[in-house]
Every structure is written in structure tokens, then in C-alpha cells.
Write an enzyme that holds these catalytic residues in place. Structure first.
Site, short mmCIF file in Angstrom:
data_model
loop_
_atom_site.label_atom_id
_atom_site.label_comp_id
_atom_site.label_asym_id
_atom_site.label_seq_id
_atom_site.Cartn_x
_atom_site.Cartn_y
_atom_site.Cartn_z
N LYS A 97 0.98 -1.02 -0.19
CA LYS A 97 0.05 -0.06 0.03
C LYS A 97 0.87 1.30 0.04
O LYS A 97 1.96 1.30 0.76
CB LYS A 97 -0.85 -0.09 1.12
CG LYS A 97 -1.87 0.81 1.34
CD LYS A 97 -2.86 0.60 2.76
CE LYS A 97 -3.93 1.61 2.81
NZ LYS A 97 -4.76 1.12 4.00
N SER B 180 -9.37 0.78 3.25
CA SER B 180 -8.78 1.83 2.28
C SER B 180 -7.58 0.91 1.62
O SER B 180 -6.99 1.52 0.56
CB SER B 180 -8.20 2.83 3.17
OG SER B 180 -7.01 2.34 4.09
N SER C 181 -9.57 -1.61 7.30
CA SER C 181 -9.14 -1.36 5.77
C SER C 181 -8.33 -2.41 5.26
O SER C 181 -7.88 -2.38 4.00
CB SER C 181 -8.24 0.02 5.90
OG SER C 181 -8.80 1.24 6.14
#
Length: 462
Positions: free
Chosen positions: A76, A152, A176
Site C-alpha cells: 500500500k 482503504s 481497511s
């Protein structure tokens, strides 16, 4: 698909494949498929070539190779990658100086022999559950590219589900890791708060931030988790906890687990597919009871307050000077959060500790609690509202209804995929949360492994 990480590491160690050959195939897949998924915000090919070359050189010298040697992975884009700008999903960060060092978990993956191929799309500053990023475009669900991947850590989940890489790293503040793992149909692990160090990752909410891996099998997920473990003096929450390897116990069979289903709040806010997912998992694991976490709704409210206050405080100064640079989906929430009274935050922390004690009481009788990971399967990109329990609810925030109470109290969770195949959206997955007592990641992973061995949890090729 990329093939299991364990197979790649074995092939590289035996000389059946070189790390460079594995990397070539991985980069070719990314070039071919990522235009549909929009997982990657950067491909670190030059670095990956150096890391793969180093692995092949070690094998040529006859040196023993580390456990993930030659395995491609991506992170990420809130993890620091040396010489890359850490975007954290934000346009406002694009002009920042490149990171000087790798994040601690990226360094540990490198030490384990894994090869970093890039950075992945996410909701800006991790404040969202859908990865509909205004600046870098939405991430698309590989099982239906008209749908969200969740967030996310949407790019992290979609990259595994789409077969681009076998392992990724993400973060989980309010759901997330678990939300995108559920919607993309893969395995994800949110460890106990404080188990894995956050050093070198862009923060969101220091009280709630967790980091963890995604994978297409429990053994691969566990291998990545074991490589990431260990104390870190630079993260106060992770300064004292020694590594507790889980993979050997999976290989020799997980211990018998006492399993219950979380009802009450978690049943109230679950749609038909989510109920079906829990039923499937409960039957396979032999769940013996339905129990309640009385303060679940209050824990979610506490998580909202803590998130708003800490996130708002973190971004207050830049919001004043660069408001227009911020994500429209989240900037007003950050502004509002910066105005939350301190007394509210103190009360939220009291609620958090009370609900934590409620959870410990449940774990005196059970080892694993089952709950749906998301109330519904992946919604269409651009969806603003959905109906739950007969009420019209904001779609983006509601994806975290069932994850927020659990991360608020810091419990470890493995999300395992199921395929409810209900009348509505039957082609889409929906995951279950396998929730363990603090520091009992082994129980969460053991339950996921049991579901995988029973054929209940499996990752399907898009």
C-alpha cells in the site's frame, strides 16, 4: 494467477526457476492486467531487478535462501519505500521528498527474500472503505470491474485477487484490511494492535493503526506474517513483543478451537449474503453458540470519535493551506475531526476499554468468534446509499459497520473468503471475520486454515 508464494520460494531455492524469471512473469502480468484493476500507483522495476539479482547470486554461491526468496510482493502506498515518494493516496503528498529508508515491514520482507515490485492504490490517507480515489482513480474489483475493491487497502486486495502478485501489505485502522479482503475474496490478517511495527508508514490514527498482509492462501498469509514479526523499539506499541511463529503449527495441525458466532449488533447490520457467509463458516467450524458483544455499537461510535480527532489533528495545518488538494470524500470529515472536544475523546477511550473487557469475558469461553466482514458484497463504483435493516445508509461509511468495533479494541482478525452464491450478486465473494483473543493470531489463522481445508474458504480466479 501468480501461483502460491510457497511454490515460488521452493522453485527459486531448488533452481527450477530463477528469481529474475519470476519477476519477468510478474511484471508482464501487471502490464497486461492492471489497466483494468488500477491497483498500482508505482512499479519499482529497477529495485525489483536488483533484489531478484541478489537472490539469484546467493543461490549461485550455494548460500541457503531465506523463506520468501524470489517471491514478488507490493505494498500500500503509505509504506515508505526508499527513494520513492510516500503518497498515502494523497495529491497533497506528491511533492514531498522521497523516503530515505524502507518502512520496517518492507525491510523485513526484503530480509525474508521477497522482491518488491511496487506501491498500491488506496483511499487518501486511509480514510475510506472503497478506494474510490479522486486523484489516482478508483481501484476495480477483479471479480467485477464495475464494483469497488473495498478500502482503504483496495489496491492491496485487488492485486492479490487479480493474480498480479501473491502477497501484499496493507493497513487497517477501522477495517481497511478486512473490508477489501472480504470484497475481493482473499485472505487478510489484521494482527493484534502492537504486534507488527508501524515504523516508516504514513500514520492515520496512532491509537488504532494496524499493519498486516494479504494472500491467496492461509499458508502464504502465515508465512508473510511470520516474516514480519518481531519487536521494534521505534514503535512504542510494538517495543516488547517477541516473534511468535505460526506457520509450524499450521503444518502440524491447529489445536481444537472453541468457536461461537457473534450475534446481536453483528447480525442486525448483516445483509442476506453476510448471514449466509457466517452460516457457512459456522457450520464448517462447528460453532456451538451465538453470543453478543454488548458494547459493539458504542465501540464503533468510539472509533469514529478517536479517528476523527486524531486524523483531524494530524492534517490540521495542511488543511488550512492546501484544502483544495485533499480528497473531496474525506477533507470535510478531517476538518470536523480537528474540532472534536478532548472530553469526547477521553470518553471514547473509556468506552473502548470497557468493550475490550467485555470481549475478554467472551474469550474465557471461546477461542474464535465469527462475524461477517462486510454487511454486503461489493457495491457498484459511485454508489452513495444502500439499504440495511430497512434503513437507508451511507454506502462508503457503512462498509465498516462490522469491522470498526473489533479494531477499536485491537483484537486479531483473519478475514477468510466465502462465496455465498445468493440470488443477489451471486458471483461475488463476502468474507467472514475470524476474531481471536489478544495475541492469539494463531487461533485466527488456524480457523481460517480449517475453513480452507474444508473447501469452504477458497480464492477463485476472476
Amino acid at each position: 494467477m501468480t501461483g502460491p508464494a510457497a511454490d515460488i520460494a521452493r522453485q527459486v531455492a531448488s533452481g527450477e526457476r530463477s528469481a529474475q524469471a519470476v519477476l519477468d512473469a510478474t511484471l508482464a502480468r501487471i502490464r497486461e492486467h492492471d489497466s483494468r484493476y488500477n491497483c498500482f500507483t508505482a512499479v519499482t522495476e529497477a529495485r525489483a531487478r536488483q533484489e531478484a539479482t541478489a537472490i539469484d547470486a546467493r543461490r549461485a554461491r550455494g548460500e541457503p535462501l531465506p523463506p520468501l526468496a524470489g517471491v514478488p510482493y507490493a505494498v500500500k502506498n503509505l509504506f515508505d519505500i526508499a527513494d520513492e515518494v510516500t503518497l498515502a493516496g494523497g495529491r497533497v503528498n506528491a511533492s514531498n521528498a522521497p523516503a530515505r529508508h524502507d518502512a520496517r515491514l518492507v525491510a523485513r520482507m526484503r530480509e525474508a527474500g521477497a522482491v518488491l515490485v511496487g506501491a498500491l492504490n488506496m483511499d487518501e490517507h486511509a480514510y475510506g472503505f472503497t478506494t474510490e480515489n479522486t486523484h489516482y482513480g478508483p481501484c476495480h474489483n477483479p471479480h467485477d470491474t464495475t464494483r469497488i475493491a473495498g478500502g482503504s487497502s483496495g489496491g492491496s486486495a485487488a492485486a492479490v485477487a487479480g493474480g498480479l502478485v501473491p502477497l501484499t501489505l496493507g493497513s487497517d485502522t477501522n477495517g481497511s484490511i478486512r473490508v477489501p479482503a472480504s470484497l475481493c475474496g482473499i485472505f487478510g490478517l489484521k494482527p493484534t494492535l502492537g504486534r507488527l511495527p508501524r515504523t516508516g508508514s504514513f500514520p492515520f490514527v496512532g491509537s488504532l493503526d494496524h499493519l498486516g498482509p494479504f494472500a491467496a492462501s492461509v499458508s502464504d498469509l502465515t508465512a508473510a506474517y511470520d516474516a514480519l514479526q518481531g519487536p521494534d523499539a521505534d514503535d512504542a506499541a510494538c517495543a516488547q513483543y517477541a516473534a511468535d511463529p505460526v506457520l509450524p503449527s499450521l503444518a502440524h495441525g491447529a489445536r481444537s478451537l472453541r468457536v461461537a458466532v457473534l450475534g446481536g449488533y453483528f447480525a442486525q447490520w448483516a445483509g442476506p449474503q453476510a448471514h449466509r457467509a457466517v452460516d457457512i463458516a459456522a457450520q464448517a467450524l462447528g460453532a456451538t453458540a451465538v453470543v453478543e458483544l454488548p458494547g459493539a455499537a458504542q465501540a464503533r461510535a468510539a472509533a469514529f470519535i478517536i479517528t476523527a480527532a486524531e486524523g483531524g489533528a494530524l492534517h490540521r495545518r495542511k488543511l488550512v493551506t492546501h484544502y483544495d488538494y485533499y480528497e473531496p470524500h474525506s477533507r470535510d470529515r478531517l476538518v470536523a475531526g480537528s474540532l472534536v472536544p478532548a472530553a469526547w475523546v477521553q470518553q471514547a477511550q473509556r468506552v473502548r476499554h470497557r468493550v475490550y473487557r467485555e470481549a475478554l469475558a467472551l474469550f474465557s469461553q471461546y477461542d474464535v468468534l465469527i462475524a461477517p466482514a462486510t454487511p454486503v458484497s461489493a457495491t457498484k463504483i459511485g454508489t452513495d446509499w444502500l439499504t440495511l435493516a430497512g434503513k437507508s445508509m451511507p454506502a462508503r461509511a457503512s462498509m465498516g459497520l462490522l469491522t470498526q468495533p473489533i479494531s477499536c479494541i485491537g483484537l486479531p482478525v483473519c478475514t477468510a473468503p466465502t462465496w455465498p452464491e445468493t440470488e443477489q450478486d451471486g458471483h461475488l465473494p463476502l468474507g467472514v471475520q475470524l476474531i481471536g483473543a489478544p495475541w492469539r493470531e494463531a487461533d485466527c489463522l488456524g480457523a481460517a486454515y480449517a475453513l480452507e481445508q474444508a473447501g469452504v474458504s477458497r480464492v477463485r480466479t476472476p
